[in-house]
Design an enzyme around this catalytic site. Sequence first.
Site, mmCIF file in Angstrom:
data_model
loop_
_atom_site.group_PDB
_atom_site.id
_atom_site.type_symbol
_atom_site.label_atom_id
_atom_site.label_comp_id
_atom_site.label_asym_id
_atom_site.label_seq_id
_atom_site.Cartn_x
_atom_site.Cartn_y
_atom_site.Cartn_z
ATOM 1 N N GLU A 34 0.834 -1.193 0.000
ATOM 2 C CA GLU A 34 0.000 0.000 0.000
ATOM 3 C C GLU A 34 0.875 1.253 0.000
ATOM 4 O O GLU A 34 2.076 1.182 0.305
ATOM 5 C CB GLU A 34 -0.895 0.015 1.249
ATOM 6 C CG GLU A 34 -1.718 -1.255 1.435
ATOM 7 C CD GLU A 34 -2.330 -1.358 2.823
ATOM 8 O OE1 GLU A 34 -2.638 -0.292 3.419
ATOM 9 O OE2 GLU A 34 -2.475 -2.481 3.330
ATOM 10 N N LYS A 94 2.230 4.738 1.510
ATOM 11 C CA LYS A 94 2.400 5.339 2.840
ATOM 12 C C LYS A 94 2.028 6.812 2.725
ATOM 13 O O LYS A 94 2.837 7.651 2.336
ATOM 14 C CB LYS A 94 3.833 5.181 3.339
ATOM 15 C CG LYS A 94 4.009 5.611 4.779
ATOM 16 C CD LYS A 94 5.418 5.339 5.274
ATOM 17 C CE LYS A 94 5.541 5.700 6.754
ATOM 18 N NZ LYS A 94 5.240 7.113 7.026
ATOM 19 N N ARG A 105 -4.047 9.704 16.711
ATOM 20 C CA ARG A 105 -3.363 8.538 17.276
ATOM 21 C C ARG A 105 -2.741 8.862 18.628
ATOM 22 O O ARG A 105 -2.654 8.009 19.511
ATOM 23 C CB ARG A 105 -2.283 8.057 16.301
ATOM 24 C CG ARG A 105 -1.528 6.823 16.773
ATOM 25 C CD ARG A 105 -0.643 6.285 15.677
ATOM 26 N NE ARG A 105 0.290 7.303 15.193
ATOM 27 C CZ ARG A 105 1.072 7.135 14.133
ATOM 28 N NH1 ARG A 105 1.004 6.015 13.440
ATOM 29 N NH2 ARG A 105 1.897 8.091 13.749
ATOM 30 N N GLU A 155 -5.871 7.715 7.386
ATOM 31 C CA GLU A 155 -5.077 8.944 7.295
ATOM 32 C C GLU A 155 -5.948 10.092 6.773
ATOM 33 O O GLU A 155 -6.668 9.936 5.788
ATOM 34 C CB GLU A 155 -3.927 8.695 6.316
ATOM 35 C CG GLU A 155 -2.707 9.538 6.566
ATOM 36 C CD GLU A 155 -1.725 8.895 7.537
ATOM 37 O OE1 GLU A 155 -0.702 9.533 7.830
ATOM 38 O OE2 GLU A 155 -1.989 7.771 8.019
ATOM 39 N N LYS A 210 10.474 3.506 3.105
ATOM 40 C CA LYS A 210 10.407 4.932 2.807
ATOM 41 C C LYS A 210 11.291 5.307 1.615
ATOM 42 O O LYS A 210 12.297 4.660 1.342
ATOM 43 C CB LYS A 210 10.815 5.756 4.030
ATOM 44 C CG LYS A 210 9.816 5.687 5.172
ATOM 45 C CD LYS A 210 10.145 6.726 6.231
ATOM 46 C CE LYS A 210 9.086 6.757 7.323
ATOM 47 N NZ LYS A 210 9.342 7.822 8.311
#
Length: 239
Positions: free
Chosen positions: A4, A6, A27, A64, A205
């Site tokens: 997926e 990020k 969060r 998100e 990343k």
Amino acid sequence: YCAELKLDGLAISLIYENGLFVQGATRGDGVTGEDITHNLKTIRNLPLQLNSTNPPLLLEVRGEVLMPKAGFEKLNQEAQAKGEKTFANPRNAAAGSVRQLDPQIAAKRPLAFYAYAVAQLQGQELPNTQYQVLQWLNSLGFSLSEGIATGIGASFAQDFYNNIQQRRPQLPYDIDGVVIKVNELAKQRSLGIVSREPRWATAYKFPAELASTTLEAVDFQVGRTGALTPVARVKPVLV
């Protein structure tokens, strides 16, 4: 694996009881977050009622909140025209928007929500894989990030990463990498979690963005003990 995007936004949790959205929070520290329900209700693609004739008794969805690039550019243009302060980047704009005390301000901001996980479920059973969970969430009315894929082995994960990195400039929102998850939920449970990090998922990343600038001066600061610390003064550059 299930691969997926990020998303570079603000991680939040949504609580639904009998299909109705009742609470949303940041969060925070993983246990306690900030209640931002009133602002989340203004996000146009966030379902206030699940698209289901037989909704679960309790559903906690994680995802998100972000601001798409086009909306961010328009927001800054409008702020500039009014002589107001502009936002540095879409992530800061999204985080600031959902923390507004006045939900009418949040309602004017071009925010979007993308789901990526189920944290709690009562009254129903989850599907067997992460990919199926995402499709189930989509059927309930939640938006998903584009390009979600499944495959086998490290070569699949690397190919997915390379493909998304090439497509990154064309995406409608900011991302800072990809997330690779073990697809089968039974294997996720078997692998478990270390501290707050799951063994069954990893963030892959992208390299940090680099930019060149000009060193304009060097100042020397004198510390309490007399130590000298050089401080570079550079021409501002956006990264």
